[in-house]
Design a protein around this motif. Structure first.
Motif, PDB file in Angstrom:
ATOM      1  N   LEU A  23       0.822  -1.209   0.000  1.00  0.00           N
ATOM      2  CA  LEU A  23       0.000   0.000   0.000  1.00  0.00           C
ATOM      3  C   LEU A  23       0.857   1.261   0.000  1.00  0.00           C
ATOM      4  O   LEU A  23       0.512   2.262  -0.646  1.00  0.00           O
ATOM      5  CB  LEU A  23      -0.943   0.009   1.206  1.00  0.00           C
ATOM      6  N   ILE A  24       1.978   1.233   0.712  1.00  0.00           N
ATOM      7  CA  ILE A  24       2.877   2.387   0.715  1.00  0.00           C
ATOM      8  C   ILE A  24       3.494   2.578  -0.665  1.00  0.00           C
ATOM      9  O   ILE A  24       3.573   3.700  -1.179  1.00  0.00           O
ATOM     10  CB  ILE A  24       3.963   2.226   1.803  1.00  0.00           C
ATOM     11  N   GLN A  25       3.921   1.488  -1.272  1.00  0.00           N
ATOM     12  CA  GLN A  25       4.477   1.583  -2.623  1.00  0.00           C
ATOM     13  C   GLN A  25       3.434   2.078  -3.617  1.00  0.00           C
ATOM     14  O   GLN A  25       3.732   2.877  -4.507  1.00  0.00           O
ATOM     15  CB  GLN A  25       5.030   0.215  -3.054  1.00  0.00           C
ATOM     16  N   ALA A  26       2.195   1.632  -3.436  1.00  0.00           N
ATOM     17  CA  ALA A  26       1.116   2.092  -4.311  1.00  0.00           C
ATOM     18  C   ALA A  26       0.870   3.591  -4.132  1.00  0.00           C
ATOM     19  O   ALA A  26       0.640   4.313  -5.104  1.00  0.00           O
ATOM     20  CB  ALA A  26      -0.158   1.298  -4.021  1.00  0.00           C
ATOM     21  N   ALA A  27       0.926   4.061  -2.896  1.00  0.00           N
ATOM     22  CA  ALA A  27       0.727   5.489  -2.628  1.00  0.00           C
ATOM     23  C   ALA A  27       1.822   6.316  -3.282  1.00  0.00           C
ATOM     24  O   ALA A  27       1.551   7.376  -3.878  1.00  0.00           O
ATOM     25  CB  ALA A  27       0.697   5.739  -1.127  1.00  0.00           C
ATOM     26  N   LEU A  28       3.051   5.850  -3.191  1.00  0.00           N
ATOM     27  CA  LEU A  28       4.161   6.586  -3.796  1.00  0.00           C
ATOM     28  C   LEU A  28       4.060   6.620  -5.316  1.00  0.00           C
ATOM     29  O   LEU A  28       4.611   7.524  -5.962  1.00  0.00           O
ATOM     30  CB  LEU A  28       5.492   5.956  -3.371  1.00  0.00           C
ATOM     31  N   ALA A  29       3.351   5.644  -5.875  1.00  0.00           N
ATOM     32  CA  ALA A  29       3.164   5.590  -7.326  1.00  0.00           C
ATOM     33  C   ALA A  29       1.838   6.212  -7.756  1.00  0.00           C
ATOM     34  O   ALA A  29       1.489   6.179  -8.944  1.00  0.00           O
ATOM     35  CB  ALA A  29       3.227   4.142  -7.802  1.00  0.00           C
ATOM     36  N   GLY A  30       1.087   6.772  -6.797  1.00  0.00           N
ATOM     37  CA  GLY A  30      -0.195   7.375  -7.127  1.00  0.00           C
ATOM     38  C   GLY A  30      -1.284   6.357  -7.397  1.00  0.00           C
ATOM     39  O   GLY A  30      -2.266   6.658  -8.081  1.00  0.00           O
ATOM     40  N   GLY A  31      -1.120   5.157  -6.838  1.00  0.00           N
ATOM     41  CA  GLY A  31      -2.047   4.076  -7.145  1.00  0.00           C
ATOM     42  C   GLY A  31      -3.050   3.749  -6.063  1.00  0.00           C
ATOM     43  O   GLY A  31      -3.486   2.594  -5.973  1.00  0.00           O
ATOM     44  N   ILE A  32      -3.397   4.715  -5.224  1.00  0.00           N
ATOM     45  CA  ILE A  32      -4.421   4.480  -4.217  1.00  0.00           C
ATOM     46  C   ILE A  32      -5.606   5.405  -4.459  1.00  0.00           C
ATOM     47  O   ILE A  32      -5.496   6.378  -5.190  1.00  0.00           O
ATOM     48  CB  ILE A  32      -3.888   4.656  -2.775  1.00  0.00           C
ATOM     49  N   THR A  33      -6.716   5.080  -3.834  1.00  0.00           N
ATOM     50  CA  THR A  33      -7.930   5.862  -4.027  1.00  0.00           C
ATOM     51  C   THR A  33      -8.056   6.948  -2.968  1.00  0.00           C
ATOM     52  O   THR A  33      -7.349   6.944  -1.955  1.00  0.00           O
ATOM     53  CB  THR A  33      -9.165   4.953  -3.934  1.00  0.00           C
ATOM     54  N   GLU A  35     -10.498   7.122  -1.011  1.00  0.00           N
ATOM     55  CA  GLU A  35     -10.963   6.421   0.185  1.00  0.00           C
ATOM     56  C   GLU A  35      -9.788   5.855   0.978  1.00  0.00           C
ATOM     57  O   GLU A  35      -9.803   5.881   2.211  1.00  0.00           O
ATOM     58  CB  GLU A  35     -11.936   5.308  -0.207  1.00  0.00           C
ATOM     59  N   ASP A  36      -8.782   5.344   0.280  1.00  0.00           N
ATOM     60  CA  ASP A  36      -7.574   4.862   0.955  1.00  0.00           C
ATOM     61  C   ASP A  36      -6.896   5.999   1.719  1.00  0.00           C
ATOM     62  O   ASP A  36      -6.454   5.832   2.860  1.00  0.00           O
ATOM     63  CB  ASP A  36      -6.569   4.295  -0.056  1.00  0.00           C
ATOM     64  N   TYR A  37      -6.789   7.149   1.063  1.00  0.00           N
ATOM     65  CA  TYR A  37      -6.107   8.286   1.681  1.00  0.00           C
ATOM     66  C   TYR A  37      -6.870   8.778   2.910  1.00  0.00           C
ATOM     67  O   TYR A  37      -6.266   9.058   3.951  1.00  0.00           O
ATOM     68  CB  TYR A  37      -5.934   9.413   0.657  1.00  0.00           C
ATOM     69  N   VAL A  38      -8.188   8.847   2.811  1.00  0.00           N
ATOM     70  CA  VAL A  38      -8.990   9.261   3.964  1.00  0.00           C
ATOM     71  C   VAL A  38      -8.876   8.229   5.088  1.00  0.00           C
ATOM     72  O   VAL A  38      -8.804   8.596   6.269  1.00  0.00           O
ATOM     73  CB  VAL A  38     -10.464   9.475   3.559  1.00  0.00           C
ATOM     74  N   ASP A  90      -7.389  18.091   6.933  1.00  0.00           N
ATOM     75  CA  ASP A  90      -7.110  17.399   5.674  1.00  0.00           C
ATOM     76  C   ASP A  90      -8.280  16.509   5.276  1.00  0.00           C
ATOM     77  O   ASP A  90      -8.642  16.432   4.096  1.00  0.00           O
ATOM     78  CB  ASP A  90      -5.843  16.549   5.800  1.00  0.00           C
ATOM     79  N   ILE A  91      -8.839  15.815   6.258  1.00  0.00           N
ATOM     80  CA  ILE A  91      -9.988  14.944   5.981  1.00  0.00           C
ATOM     81  C   ILE A  91     -11.137  15.761   5.400  1.00  0.00           C
ATOM     82  O   ILE A  91     -11.770  15.370   4.417  1.00  0.00           O
ATOM     83  CB  ILE A  91     -10.409  14.204   7.261  1.00  0.00           C
ATOM     84  N   LEU A 151       0.099  11.998  -4.807  1.00  0.00           N
ATOM     85  CA  LEU A 151      -1.333  11.815  -4.576  1.00  0.00           C
ATOM     86  C   LEU A 151      -2.141  13.040  -4.978  1.00  0.00           C
ATOM     87  O   LEU A 151      -3.273  12.915  -5.457  1.00  0.00           O
ATOM     88  CB  LEU A 151      -1.584  11.460  -3.112  1.00  0.00           C
ATOM     89  N   GLN A 152      -1.576  14.211  -4.783  1.00  0.00           N
ATOM     90  CA  GLN A 152      -2.300  15.406  -5.218  1.00  0.00           C
ATOM     91  C   GLN A 152      -2.564  15.344  -6.720  1.00  0.00           C
ATOM     92  O   GLN A 152      -3.662  15.664  -7.191  1.00  0.00           O
ATOM     93  CB  GLN A 152      -1.523  16.673  -4.875  1.00  0.00           C
ATOM     94  N   ALA A 153      -1.566  14.891  -7.457  1.00  0.00           N
ATOM     95  CA  ALA A 153      -1.712  14.796  -8.911  1.00  0.00           C
ATOM     96  C   ALA A 153      -2.682  13.690  -9.306  1.00  0.00           C
ATOM     97  O   ALA A 153      -3.535  13.883 -10.186  1.00  0.00           O
ATOM     98  CB  ALA A 153      -0.348  14.559  -9.550  1.00  0.00           C
ATOM     99  N   SER A 154      -2.574  12.527  -8.651  1.00  0.00           N
ATOM    100  CA  SER A 154      -3.390  11.383  -9.069  1.00  0.00           C
ATOM    101  C   SER A 154      -4.831  11.470  -8.585  1.00  0.00           C
ATOM    102  O   SER A 154      -5.749  10.982  -9.252  1.00  0.00           O
ATOM    103  CB  SER A 154      -2.761  10.076  -8.577  1.00  0.00           C
ATOM    104  N   LEU A 155      -5.052  12.093  -7.440  1.00  0.00           N
ATOM    105  CA  LEU A 155      -6.399  12.147  -6.873  1.00  0.00           C
ATOM    106  C   LEU A 155      -7.129  13.453  -7.189  1.00  0.00           C
ATOM    107  O   LEU A 155      -8.328  13.567  -6.961  1.00  0.00           O
ATOM    108  CB  LEU A 155      -6.338  11.957  -5.350  1.00  0.00           C
ATOM    109  N   GLY A 156      -6.386  14.447  -7.664  1.00  0.00           N
ATOM    110  CA  GLY A 156      -7.007  15.717  -7.995  1.00  0.00           C
ATOM    111  C   GLY A 156      -7.518  16.470  -6.780  1.00  0.00           C
ATOM    112  O   GLY A 156      -8.493  17.225  -6.865  1.00  0.00           O
ATOM    113  N   LEU A 157      -6.843  16.301  -5.655  1.00  0.00           N
ATOM    114  CA  LEU A 157      -7.250  16.975  -4.418  1.00  0.00           C
ATOM    115  C   LEU A 157      -6.510  18.301  -4.273  1.00  0.00           C
ATOM    116  O   LEU A 157      -5.402  18.469  -4.802  1.00  0.00           O
ATOM    117  CB  LEU A 157      -6.950  16.075  -3.212  1.00  0.00           C
TER     118      LEU A 157
END
Length: 224
Positions: A23-33, A35-38, A90-91, A151-157
């Motif tokens: 999951l950490i590797q996925a986050a670093l690659a922008g591969g989480i949702t 919902e995962d971030y929240v 942040d939430i 994550l900012q780039a991948s999630l558009g937050l």
């Protein structure tokens, strides 16, 4: 070799195991949702809100020979005050329910990590608590800014959805330097051993939060 360098060397395997969690590797690659971030932020809230109480408890248990460390803990407390509110901000910036997160129950992994922190202070050597400081601050500085940008780039937050990560990322390098200086002042073998032991445990306990994040905190059979 300074004790801080020795501490990093003795805990490198545990640190590598934490960073390699899928999951950490996925986050670093922008591969989480989102919902995962929240979910991550919600668990962060549940342990961050204990940081100041834990620091206070640690300072109260230190022996007089470590009065200099008690003074340093006072500085830590001032720095850490109110950080749980940043997580809730942040939430909310993610569009999630701030009050629901605040009223939620921590996952098993989060509850066990916090419980072990209190146990380390009250049952063992209170200096061991700095093993938790190493794990949380060291991991954050190494990964937080990179994860926030990706994550900012991948999630558009919006940028204000990453206040907690950014404040504990590259901007927190000075804090890590402060931690290093404190560790290098520890000259008692028992104190040093307590920090190493606790750090190894906290790498596993903190890792469990990520290993179980997508299963509502239920312990999974498979390892990371």
């Amino acid at each position: 070799m300074s004790f801080h360098d020795d501490l990093l060397a003795q805990t490198s395997a545990e640190r590598d195991a934490l960073v390699s969690i899928p999951l950490i590797q996925a986050a670093l690659a922008g591969g989480i949702t989102r919902e995962d971030y929240v979910a991550f932020l919600t668990q962060a809230y549940h342990h961050v809100r204990h940081t100041v109480p834990l620091l206070m408890a640690c300072g109260a248990r230190l022996p007089s020979r470590l009065e200099w460390l008690r003074t340093a803990i006072g500085e830590y407390i001032e720095e850490e005050m109110g950080h749980q509110e940043w997580v809730l901000d942040d939430i909310a910036a993610c569009g999630a329910d701030r009050r629901q997160a605040e009223a939620s129950t921590p996952s098993l992994a989060t509850e066990l990590m916090v419980s072990y922190a209190y146990d380390t202070i009250h049952r063992g050597n209170p200096v061991g608590f700095f093993g938790m400081v190493l794990v949380l601050e060291g991991t954050s500085v190494a990964l937080a800014t990179r994860a926030a940008d990706t994550l900012q780039a991948s999630l558009g937050l919006p940028r204000n959805a990453f206040g907690y990560l950014l404040s504990h990322g590259d901007l927190d390098i000075e804090h890590v330097g402060f931690f290093k200086r404190l560790m290098d002042r520890l000259d008692d073998a028992g104190d040093r051993a307590a920090v190493v032991h606790a750090a190894r445990r906290f790498y596993v306990l903190y890792g469990d939060i990520f290993r179980t994040l997508r299963s509502s905190g239920v312990r999974l059979a498979e390892a990371a």
